[in-house]
Design an enzyme around this catalytic site. Structure first.
Site: not given
Ligand code: 4AD
Length: 450
Positions: A226, A228, A234-235, A373, A376, A424
């Site tokens: 990712r 991001e 958390r990423h 989370e 998903s 996670r």
């Protein structure tokens, strides 16, 4: 050094070596060969002590100057993280770790560590995470830090066992792909000979294709990427995703039941194998959440609002919101694991099935564990023409996704699935605050080494 090497060649074979934990179970007077890293060295008067650590535990070894002067001198010169082997006999020692220590007959220095050692594995708490990650191989000498990855191993095997025993087969899909699956901007481009390609954000489209191919139930454990630029706890830009996909479902609830049982089984397995160790090192109790309530996205927003938490985006729940929701649900339902369902269509990817009579919302869910989370998922749109129109609605090119859409034109059962972030899950089980700690060699916008 030369002398030791000669001695080693003559008398030392690691085939006789036993783990320190096993040595500590031997009777007084038994002779053992152990080997590992030097944890600490101490000299008190005419006695030198060295604590040796291997993956199974630690033991103190002693040499008295007047009994074994050669060993006494070698121990005195040892430094942290040198690798040594010791032959000796066990004696009881109330003051020692494990109630026993080893009286050294012979000690071999196998590899010297440079001085000073850049981080002290014993002092991981006083060292910044960035420095620990720079020196990860030393950071992992700390037993507490290795537990994170031993737990990861137990967790992923539990999950694999669970899915296999429920009729899923493990598949391996490409990580170099032609299209983004989870939405536009967050992909890493790759130069693929004379074309542009991307690192896979998820095995999403391939796992769906394999259900439709006839496997019906598939899972995959693999890295996803990712792009991001998040600087959060958390990423990661590379993480391990546990993906499942199952066919012939009535709705997303069928997927949710499967996933919650997988997560419960995983927590239960980790708890039974590592519960005590986790409590000792992480000061956290690993109870398996027995009851997994569901609340809809709209109910979750109302609940947050009535508890004084305003959500900045009416179509989303941010990390603060998840955390607050976790506390509210724990208070009201007594559980740390729950589902939020029916997310708004604007926030879910094109392949998600919309609700029948309520197309602004979807047949989707997130699983929240201890306020974060971890999963998903959703039922997927399996009707080719609807799928095509949803691709257009999201502003994506139908042509680029033709390889995917055409699969649906040759017999596609209703299906759904989910993706779980392994780091996670482990971080939440152990109460680790920063996800980087739960990834062996994490990648984030700044970190590309080691
Ligand atoms: O919510 P995500 O992006 O969903 C998917 O990948 C879908 N293909 C899943 C599906 O089957 N519908 O990611 C799924 C999970 C999240 O719940 C989270 O646990 C984890 O992956 N995750 C990340 N973990 C670490 N770093 C990141 N940047 C993550 N992004 C998602």
């Amino acid at each position: 050094m030369e002398k030791f090497q000669k001695v080693m060649q003559m008398t030392l074979s690691f085939k006789e070596r036993i783990p320190i934990s096993e040595a500590l179970r031997k009777a007084e007077g038994d002779r053992v060969l152990i080997a590992g890293w030097v944890h600490t060295v101490r000299v008190v008067g005419g006695v030198s002590f060295v604590v040796i650590r291997d993956r199974s535990g630690m033991v103190q070894c002693v040499a008295k100057k007047n009994v074994n002067p050669e060993a006494f001198n070698i121990v005195k010169e040892l430094g942290s993280e040198d690798v040594v082997a010791v032959k000796g006999s066990l004696i009881s020692s109330k003051a020692s770790l494990g109630g026993k220590e080893i009286v050294i007959d012979e000690i071999y220095v196998i590899s010297r560590a440079a001085k000073p050692v850049p981080i002290d594995p014993d002092d991981w708490e006083k060292t910044s995470l960035a420095t620990r990650l720079d020196w990860r191989f030393l950071d992992l000498r700390s037993p507490r830090n290795r537990v994170i990855f031993e737990v990861t191993d137990v967790a992923i095997n539990a999950m694999r066992d669970f899915y296999r025993s429920n009729g899923f087969i493990e598949i391996f899909t490409p990580k170099i792909v032609a299209e983004a699956t989870e939405g536009g901007a967050e992909v890493f481009p790759v130069i693929y000979f004379d074309r542009n390609a991307f690192l896979a954000q998820s095995p999403q489209l391939y796992k769906q294709m394999m259900v439709i191919s006839g496997f019906e139930r598939v899972f995959e454990v693999g890295p996803v990427y990712r792009a991001e630029k998040h600087h959060t706890n958390r990423h990661l830009t590379e993480y391990e995703s546990v993906d499942i996909e199952m066919g012939f479902i009535d709705d997303h609830e069928d997927v949710m039941r499967m996933v919650e049982r997988a997560v419960q089984h995983t927590i239960e397995t980790v708890s039974s194998k590592y519960g005590k160790i986790v409590e000792e090192y992480f000061k956290i109790k690993l109870d398996t959440p027995k009851y997994v309530p569901r609340i809809t996205f709209r109910e979750a927003h109302k609940l947050l609002e009535s508890n004084g938490f305003k959500q900045p985006d009416p179509n989303d729940i941010d990390s603060e919101g998840e955390k607050a929701l976790g506390e509210i649900i724990e208070r009201e339902y007594g559980t740390q694991l729950f589902y939020v369902t029916e997310y708004p269509w604007v926030k879910r990817p094109f392949y998600t099935m919309k609700k029948d009579n309520d197309p602004n919302y979807t047949k989707s869910f997130d699983l929240i564990y201890r306020g974060m989370e971890i999963v998903s998922g959703s039922q997927r749109e399996h009707r080719a023409e609807v799928l095509e129109s949803q691709i257009k609605e999201k502003g994506l090119s139908v042509e680029s996704f033709n390889f995917f859409i055409r699969v649906f034109r040759y017999g596609a059962p209703p299906h759904g699935g989910s993706g779980l972030g392994l780091e996670r899950l482990v971080a939440q089980m152990l109460g680790i605050k920063n996800i980087r700690e739960a990834r062996l060699l994490p990648r984030d916008p700044e970190r590309l080494t080691p």
